[in-house]
Design a protein around this motif. Structure first.
Motif, mmCIF file in Angstrom:
data_model
loop_
_atom_site.group_PDB
_atom_site.id
_atom_site.type_symbol
_atom_site.label_atom_id
_atom_site.label_comp_id
_atom_site.label_asym_id
_atom_site.label_seq_id
_atom_site.Cartn_x
_atom_site.Cartn_y
_atom_site.Cartn_z
ATOM 1 N N PHE A 271 -3.788 -3.184 -4.058
ATOM 2 C CA PHE A 271 -4.602 -4.490 -4.428
ATOM 3 C C PHE A 271 -3.769 -5.836 -3.952
ATOM 4 O O PHE A 271 -2.412 -5.576 -4.231
ATOM 5 C CB PHE A 271 -5.126 -4.641 -6.041
ATOM 6 N N GLN A 272 -4.284 -6.064 -3.542
ATOM 7 C CA GLN A 272 -3.757 -8.317 -3.244
ATOM 8 C C GLN A 272 -4.148 -9.126 -3.613
ATOM 9 O O GLN A 272 -5.624 -9.123 -3.379
ATOM 10 C CB GLN A 272 -3.605 -7.857 -0.904
ATOM 11 N N ILE A 273 -3.663 -9.428 -4.311
ATOM 12 C CA ILE A 273 -4.209 -10.778 -5.434
ATOM 13 C C ILE A 273 -3.584 -11.993 -5.249
ATOM 14 O O ILE A 273 -1.957 -12.282 -5.158
ATOM 15 C CB ILE A 273 -3.494 -10.323 -6.686
ATOM 16 N N LYS A 274 -4.402 -13.232 -4.958
ATOM 17 C CA LYS A 274 -4.215 -14.506 -4.711
ATOM 18 C C LYS A 274 -4.825 -14.775 -5.813
ATOM 19 O O LYS A 274 -5.656 -14.631 -6.675
ATOM 20 C CB LYS A 274 -4.693 -15.174 -3.413
ATOM 21 N N VAL A 275 -3.683 -15.380 -7.642
ATOM 22 C CA VAL A 275 -3.923 -15.887 -8.325
ATOM 23 C C VAL A 275 -4.202 -17.573 -8.366
ATOM 24 O O VAL A 275 -2.863 -18.634 -7.960
ATOM 25 C CB VAL A 275 -3.115 -15.536 -9.593
ATOM 26 N N LYS A 276 -5.343 -18.462 -9.054
ATOM 27 C CA LYS A 276 -5.436 -19.686 -9.038
ATOM 28 C C LYS A 276 -4.567 -20.140 -9.615
ATOM 29 O O LYS A 276 -3.575 -19.685 -10.662
ATOM 30 C CB LYS A 276 -6.609 -20.208 -9.846
ATOM 31 N N GLY A 277 -3.967 -21.469 -8.700
ATOM 32 C CA GLY A 277 -2.861 -22.385 -8.550
ATOM 33 C C GLY A 277 -1.413 -21.920 -8.670
ATOM 34 O O GLY A 277 -0.467 -22.565 -8.729
ATOM 35 N N LEU A 278 -1.014 -20.803 -8.137
ATOM 36 C CA LEU A 278 0.083 -19.879 -7.637
ATOM 37 C C LEU A 278 -0.084 -19.858 -5.582
ATOM 38 O O LEU A 278 -0.895 -20.122 -5.232
ATOM 39 C CB LEU A 278 0.407 -18.473 -7.688
ATOM 40 N N THR A 279 1.177 -19.896 -5.567
ATOM 41 C CA THR A 279 1.276 -19.730 -4.178
ATOM 42 C C THR A 279 1.748 -18.606 -3.985
ATOM 43 O O THR A 279 1.550 -17.903 -2.603
ATOM 44 C CB THR A 279 1.916 -20.857 -3.494
ATOM 45 N N SER A 280 2.550 -17.683 -4.524
ATOM 46 C CA SER A 280 2.777 -16.224 -3.781
ATOM 47 C C SER A 280 2.154 -15.444 -4.051
ATOM 48 O O SER A 280 0.314 -15.496 -4.967
ATOM 49 C CB SER A 280 3.653 -15.639 -5.162
ATOM 50 N N LEU A 282 0.671 -11.933 -5.132
ATOM 51 C CA LEU A 282 0.476 -10.300 -5.228
ATOM 52 C C LEU A 282 0.408 -8.929 -5.043
ATOM 53 O O LEU A 282 -0.942 -9.307 -4.234
ATOM 54 C CB LEU A 282 0.247 -10.435 -7.129
ATOM 55 N N ARG A 283 1.504 -7.843 -5.120
ATOM 56 C CA ARG A 283 0.678 -6.979 -4.474
ATOM 57 C C ARG A 283 0.863 -5.792 -5.486
ATOM 58 O O ARG A 283 1.710 -5.382 -5.902
ATOM 59 C CB ARG A 283 1.354 -6.242 -3.319
ATOM 60 N N THR A 284 -0.140 -4.679 -6.357
ATOM 61 C CA THR A 284 -0.515 -3.785 -6.837
ATOM 62 C C THR A 284 0.311 -2.228 -5.675
ATOM 63 O O THR A 284 0.887 -2.712 -4.868
ATOM 64 C CB THR A 284 -1.534 -3.126 -7.137
ATOM 65 N N ASP A 285 1.102 -1.334 -7.055
ATOM 66 C CA ASP A 285 1.746 -0.280 -5.984
ATOM 67 C C ASP A 285 0.589 0.256 -5.466
ATOM 68 O O ASP A 285 -0.756 -0.225 -5.403
ATOM 69 C CB ASP A 285 2.003 0.010 -6.870
ATOM 70 N N LEU A 286 0.537 1.832 -5.844
ATOM 71 C CA LEU A 286 -0.196 2.791 -5.545
ATOM 72 C C LEU A 286 -1.935 2.688 -5.884
ATOM 73 O O LEU A 286 -2.378 2.790 -7.451
ATOM 74 C CB LEU A 286 0.396 4.084 -5.905
ATOM 75 N N TYR A 287 -2.890 2.595 -5.540
ATOM 76 C CA TYR A 287 -4.412 2.873 -5.758
ATOM 77 C C TYR A 287 -4.669 4.190 -5.799
ATOM 78 O O TYR A 287 -5.342 4.220 -4.432
ATOM 79 C CB TYR A 287 -5.284 1.380 -5.142
ATOM 80 N N ASP A 288 -5.423 4.092 -5.971
ATOM 81 C CA ASP A 288 -6.045 5.642 -5.717
ATOM 82 C C ASP A 288 -8.134 5.735 -5.823
ATOM 83 O O ASP A 288 -8.196 4.527 -6.764
ATOM 84 C CB ASP A 288 -6.036 6.897 -7.231
ATOM 85 N N ALA A 289 -8.034 5.328 -4.661
ATOM 86 C CA ALA A 289 -9.670 4.657 -4.417
ATOM 87 C C ALA A 289 -10.576 5.755 -4.581
ATOM 88 O O ALA A 289 -11.921 4.717 -4.787
ATOM 89 C CB ALA A 289 -9.221 3.789 -3.276
#
Length: 371
Positions: A271-280, A282-289
């Motif tokens: 998962f690629q995550i953008k958090v409100k107010g942050l410029t970085s 985030l990316r999770t490790d492994l995900y079993d979809a």
């Protein structure tokens, strides 16, 4: 503008015609290597990047090693690559240390009066981040097509220009999306046939160590223990070596477990995550979809690593949702060996399971799928 080699310093603004005699490169393109000047010049134009779904610039969030400048690789359409002619510029960045070249970053400022000639500000010299030299990121281009791009993580190596004008825009809202799984580590970087050797430690990191030493010396009259320079140097090397080993173990562990998931028919991603107010980003490790399971991997089973993984997976799992699975995911920490018994109790308290690799290489845990 007249330009001498010693005259171009961070913060100065010049045209490419003035930059080329000093640092080499070419009159066009974003990544401009120069063998003669031992330089790889990186030109960033925010207006071009935004059209193609990405931003170059400083992250507002710094870590223990200081600031990071993100620079997106070459390739305006399709997935970016390190291979072939198309990936030549990206390889030049990746290989800069082994080829003894400096990474120099320039950002577009504007145009010369009554002219279409662009001007660029020299930001400074950089080196790739030692533990995570680049990340894969999913972006949406101006053709509305998704693609993978290479985002290089650059550390200042000496004096640099840090301006709010060059900050990556903060996310206006929190978003998350399922993306293809990729591992990028120092281990990949060093073992890849494209390169050999090790990444250098930036001057910026060395300066941080020096400032810490100076602070300790100033406090010596109060009875504070003062570590010798040699002691600091050895501890820095030990810490760096330990971090590289942990990163390498984490990558190998995650690859092995992902292969196991695929063998039993599971679809994987991240998962690629953008958090409100942050410029970085985030990316999770492994995900079993397939079964909606989020894994946070660590290269060590030490208590501090388990606690770090617990905090990360509790944070990330808030955003892991899909149309097929709108509920919170099952959360699992993936470890290379069995941790202390009370770590199982700690994780269970927060609804998190532990999967670890046994001495014979098999994985143990309730979430481990079988044929």
């Amino acid at each position: 503008m007249t330009t001498k080699a010693s005259a171009i310093v961070p913060g100065d603004v010049h045209t490419r015609a003035e930059i080329m005699p000093v640092f080499g490169g070419s009159g066009q393109g974003g990544i401009c290597p120069s063998i003669e000047k031992q330089s790889v010049n990186l030109y960033s134009d925010p207006s071009v990047g935004e059209l193609n779904g990405y931003y170059d610039g400083w992250l507002a969030e710094e870590d223990d090693l200081g600031p990071i400048f993100e620079y997106t690789g070459a390739g305006k359409s399709g997935n970016q690559t390190f291979a072939g002619i198309v990936g030549a510029g990206n390889r030049a960045i990746l290989r800069h240390a082994e080829q003894n070249r400096r990474l120099r970053v320039f950002t577009k400022v504007g145009l010369l009066p009554n002219s279409g000639t662009k001007t660029h500000q020299f930001i400074g010299e950089f080196t790739l981040d030692a533990l995570e030299p680049y990340v894969w990121r999913r972006v949406h281009g101006n053709d509305n097509k998704e693609r993978n791009v290479i985002v290089f993580r650059l550390r200042p190596d000496g004096e640099f220009q840090h301006s709010s004008k060059n900050l990556i825009p903060a996310a206006p809202e929190t978003t998350w999306e399922l993306v293809p799984f990729e591992i990028v580590t120092a281990a990949n970087f060093h073992s890849d046939p494209a390169t050999t050797g090790t990444l250098p430690v930036s001057n910026q990191r060395r300066k941080k160590a020096s400032s810490l030493k100076k602070a300790a010396e100033n406090a010596a009259t109060l009875g504070t223990f003062v570590a010798s320079e040699e002691f600091n140097k050895k501890m820095s090397l030990r810490s760096s070596a330990a971090a590289h080993i942990a990163v390498r173990h984490e990558a190998e562990l995650t690859r092995t477990y992902m292969a196991h998931l695929k063998e039993v028919g599971r679809k994987t991603g991240a998962f690629q995550i953008k958090v409100k107010g942050l410029t970085s980003t985030l990316r999770t490790d492994l995900y079993d979809a397939t079964e909606h399971v989020l894994y946070e991997a660590k290269g060590s089973s030490a208590r501090e690593d388990v606690r770090m993984a617990l905090g990360q997976i509790l944070d990330y799992s808030r955003y892991v949702r899909t149309e097929d699975h709108p509920e919170p995911p099952k959360r699992v920490i993936l470890l290379p060996a069995k941790p202390d018994l009370d770590m199982f109790d700690l994780c269970k308290t927060y609804g998190v399971e532990i999967v670890y690799r046994s001495e014979n290489g098999s994985f143990i845990g309730e979430s481990v799928p079988t044929d």
